[in-house]
Design a protein around this motif. Sequence first.
Motif, mmCIF file in Angstrom:
data_model
loop_
_atom_site.group_PDB
_atom_site.id
_atom_site.type_symbol
_atom_site.label_atom_id
_atom_site.label_comp_id
_atom_site.label_asym_id
_atom_site.label_seq_id
_atom_site.Cartn_x
_atom_site.Cartn_y
_atom_site.Cartn_z
ATOM 1 N N GLY A 179 0.785 -1.018 -0.050
ATOM 2 C CA GLY A 179 -0.018 -0.107 0.004
ATOM 3 C C GLY A 179 0.904 1.174 0.055
ATOM 4 N N VAL A 180 0.122 2.317 0.346
ATOM 5 C CA VAL A 180 0.731 3.622 0.221
ATOM 6 C C VAL A 180 1.830 3.805 1.323
ATOM 7 C CG1 VAL A 180 0.543 6.162 0.706
ATOM 8 C CG2 VAL A 180 -1.458 4.773 -0.592
ATOM 9 N N LEU A 181 1.831 3.374 2.647
ATOM 10 C CA LEU A 181 2.662 3.262 3.611
ATOM 11 C C LEU A 181 3.725 2.656 3.243
ATOM 12 C CD1 LEU A 181 0.793 3.013 6.901
ATOM 13 C CD2 LEU A 181 2.003 4.981 6.063
ATOM 14 N N VAL A 182 3.892 1.589 2.338
ATOM 15 C CA VAL A 182 5.058 0.870 2.181
ATOM 16 C C VAL A 182 5.595 1.630 0.743
ATOM 17 C CG1 VAL A 182 5.868 -1.294 0.870
ATOM 18 C CG2 VAL A 182 4.150 -1.489 2.340
ATOM 19 N N ARG A 183 5.137 2.377 -0.049
ATOM 20 C CA ARG A 183 5.700 3.216 -1.043
ATOM 21 C C ARG A 183 6.483 4.349 -0.293
ATOM 22 N NH1 ARG A 183 4.262 3.378 -6.260
ATOM 23 N NH2 ARG A 183 2.645 2.097 -6.909
ATOM 24 N N VAL A 184 5.979 4.759 0.739
ATOM 25 C CA VAL A 184 6.476 5.945 1.534
ATOM 26 C C VAL A 184 7.866 5.407 2.113
ATOM 27 C CG1 VAL A 184 6.224 7.319 3.599
ATOM 28 C CG2 VAL A 184 4.435 7.477 1.979
ATOM 29 N N LEU A 185 7.672 4.324 2.501
ATOM 30 C CA LEU A 185 9.003 3.587 3.141
ATOM 31 C C LEU A 185 9.864 3.299 2.125
ATOM 32 C CD1 LEU A 185 10.389 1.954 5.311
ATOM 33 C CD2 LEU A 185 9.216 -0.047 4.590
ATOM 34 N N GLN A 186 9.790 3.029 0.893
ATOM 35 C CA GLN A 186 10.472 2.669 -0.134
ATOM 36 C C GLN A 186 11.121 4.134 -0.506
ATOM 37 O OE1 GLN A 186 7.778 0.344 -2.370
ATOM 38 N NE2 GLN A 186 8.724 -1.457 -2.013
ATOM 39 N N ARG A 187 10.302 5.160 -0.757
ATOM 40 C CA ARG A 187 10.872 6.323 -0.984
ATOM 41 C C ARG A 187 11.891 6.613 0.045
ATOM 42 N NH1 ARG A 187 8.482 8.422 -5.613
ATOM 43 N NH2 ARG A 187 6.500 7.547 -6.103
ATOM 44 N N LEU A 188 11.591 6.712 1.241
ATOM 45 C CA LEU A 188 12.644 7.092 2.161
ATOM 46 C C LEU A 188 13.717 6.307 2.144
ATOM 47 C CD1 LEU A 188 10.305 7.596 5.217
ATOM 48 C CD2 LEU A 188 11.428 9.391 4.206
ATOM 49 N N VAL A 224 14.972 4.864 -0.639
ATOM 50 C CA VAL A 224 15.737 5.247 -1.581
ATOM 51 C C VAL A 224 16.294 6.542 -1.330
ATOM 52 C CG1 VAL A 224 15.564 6.337 -4.136
ATOM 53 C CG2 VAL A 224 14.500 4.398 -3.509
ATOM 54 N N ALA A 225 15.837 7.679 -0.722
ATOM 55 C CA ALA A 225 16.251 8.815 -0.370
ATOM 56 C C ALA A 225 17.743 8.600 0.632
ATOM 57 C CB ALA A 225 15.558 9.765 0.344
ATOM 58 N N HIS A 226 17.852 7.462 1.345
ATOM 59 C CA HIS A 226 18.711 7.230 2.350
ATOM 60 C C HIS A 226 19.898 6.367 1.289
ATOM 61 C CE1 HIS A 226 17.756 8.780 6.140
ATOM 62 N NE2 HIS A 226 16.520 8.522 5.908
ATOM 63 N N GLY A 227 19.745 6.232 0.304
ATOM 64 C CA GLY A 227 20.746 5.599 -0.579
ATOM 65 C C GLY A 227 20.552 4.147 -0.752
ATOM 66 N N TYR A 228 19.477 3.531 -0.595
ATOM 67 C CA TYR A 228 19.260 2.285 -0.901
ATOM 68 C C TYR A 228 18.479 2.057 -2.146
ATOM 69 C CZ TYR A 228 20.496 1.449 3.788
ATOM 70 O OH TYR A 228 21.114 1.511 5.299
ATOM 71 N N GLY A 229 19.114 1.441 -3.213
ATOM 72 C CA GLY A 229 18.458 1.329 -4.616
ATOM 73 C C GLY A 229 17.556 0.231 -4.706
ATOM 74 N N MET A 230 16.394 0.609 -4.810
ATOM 75 C CA MET A 230 15.116 -0.177 -4.909
ATOM 76 C C MET A 230 14.185 0.366 -5.634
ATOM 77 S SD MET A 230 13.287 0.252 -1.120
ATOM 78 C CE MET A 230 13.627 -1.526 -0.960
ATOM 79 N N ARG A 231 13.228 -0.473 -6.131
ATOM 80 C CA ARG A 231 12.068 0.048 -6.895
ATOM 81 C C ARG A 231 10.860 0.380 -5.971
ATOM 82 N NH1 ARG A 231 9.915 -4.603 -10.243
ATOM 83 N NH2 ARG A 231 8.279 -4.735 -9.002
ATOM 84 N N VAL A 232 10.268 1.216 -6.476
ATOM 85 C CA VAL A 232 9.084 1.703 -5.396
ATOM 86 C C VAL A 232 7.806 1.010 -6.090
ATOM 87 C CG1 VAL A 232 7.956 3.776 -4.342
ATOM 88 C CG2 VAL A 232 10.327 4.005 -4.770
ATOM 89 N N ASP A 233 7.411 0.047 -5.587
ATOM 90 C CA ASP A 233 6.148 -0.550 -5.950
ATOM 91 C C ASP A 233 5.220 -0.872 -4.905
ATOM 92 O OD1 ASP A 233 7.488 -2.542 -4.452
ATOM 93 O OD2 ASP A 233 7.600 -3.846 -5.947
ATOM 94 N N GLY A 234 5.252 -0.404 -3.833
ATOM 95 C CA GLY A 234 4.177 -0.531 -2.781
ATOM 96 C C GLY A 234 4.227 -1.814 -2.126
ATOM 97 N N VAL A 235 4.920 -2.889 -2.428
ATOM 98 C CA VAL A 235 4.937 -4.182 -1.673
ATOM 99 C C VAL A 235 6.356 -4.399 -1.141
ATOM 100 C CG1 VAL A 235 4.927 -6.476 -2.449
ATOM 101 C CG2 VAL A 235 3.628 -5.063 -3.768
ATOM 102 N N PHE A 236 6.025 -4.826 0.314
ATOM 103 C CA PHE A 236 7.298 -4.998 1.031
ATOM 104 C C PHE A 236 7.429 -6.635 1.046
ATOM 105 C CE2 PHE A 236 8.651 -3.624 5.471
ATOM 106 C CZ PHE A 236 9.586 -4.472 5.561
ATOM 107 N N GLY A 237 8.342 -6.585 -0.009
ATOM 108 C CA GLY A 237 9.027 -8.092 -0.506
ATOM 109 C C GLY A 237 10.408 -8.061 0.066
ATOM 110 N N PRO A 238 11.145 -8.931 -0.241
ATOM 111 C CA PRO A 238 12.564 -9.422 0.245
ATOM 112 C C PRO A 238 13.409 -8.266 -0.164
ATOM 113 C CG PRO A 238 11.727 -10.878 -1.790
ATOM 114 C CD PRO A 238 10.817 -10.111 -1.309
ATOM 115 N N LEU A 239 13.188 -7.445 -1.080
ATOM 116 C CA LEU A 239 14.327 -6.549 -1.299
ATOM 117 C C LEU A 239 14.131 -5.470 -0.350
ATOM 118 C CD1 LEU A 239 14.530 -6.407 -5.172
ATOM 119 C CD2 LEU A 239 16.301 -7.386 -3.407
#
Length: 175
Positions: free
Chosen positions: A119-128, A130-145
Motif C-alpha cells: 500500500g501507500v505506507l510501503v511506498r512511503v517507506l521505499q521512497r525514504l 531510496v532517499a537514504h541511498g538504498y537502490g530499490m524499486r518503489v512498487d508498494g509491496v514489502f518484499g524481500p528486497l
Amino acid sequence: MSEIGLLMTGVLTTGQPSLPDLPEQQPPHLENSLQNSIQSQLSQVVPTAQITPPEFMETDGASLATPLSPKFNKENLVKEISKKLSQHTRSVIADNLIARTRVQKYNSQPPTIRFGSSGVLVRVLQRLLVAHGYGMRVDGVFGPLTEAAVKAFQNRRNLSVDGIVGQRTWRELTI
C-alpha cells in the motif's frame, strides 16, 4: 564547411558541363504608354499593405475604447474579489483542519509494517529508503528486497535488526 555551403559560396562547382556562351537576349522593349498602363494596373491590384493589429480592431461595431459598464466599476470588482477570496480562505482553513486531524491520528503512533505489507505506507517507506541511498524499486509491496534494505538501514543506525518498520525505525528514517 559542408559541400552545400561550398556550393552556395561558389567555391565548389558541380560536375555538370557548362553551357556555351550564348548571346545575351535583351528583354522585349515595350512602348512607353503600354509600360505605364501595366504599372498602373499593378498598383491597383497590389495595394500597399495596411495591417491593423487585433488589439486595435473594432469588434461588432463597439470600440474597445468605450468605458466598461457600471456593473464593472472599481468598487464592485473589489467586492467580488474579496467575496471570492473569503470563500476560498474558508475552504483552505477547513481543508487544513481536516489534514491536521488526519496527521494527529498518525502522530500518536506510527503504523508498523513488515514483510508482506503493501500500500501507500510501503511506498512511503521505499521512497525514504531510496532517499537514504538504498537502490530499490518503489512498487508498494514489502518484499524481500525491501526487507533487506530495512535490515541494512536498521543495522547502520544501531537499531534492532528485525526487518519490521516500527516507531523507532520510522523516526530514524524521517530525521
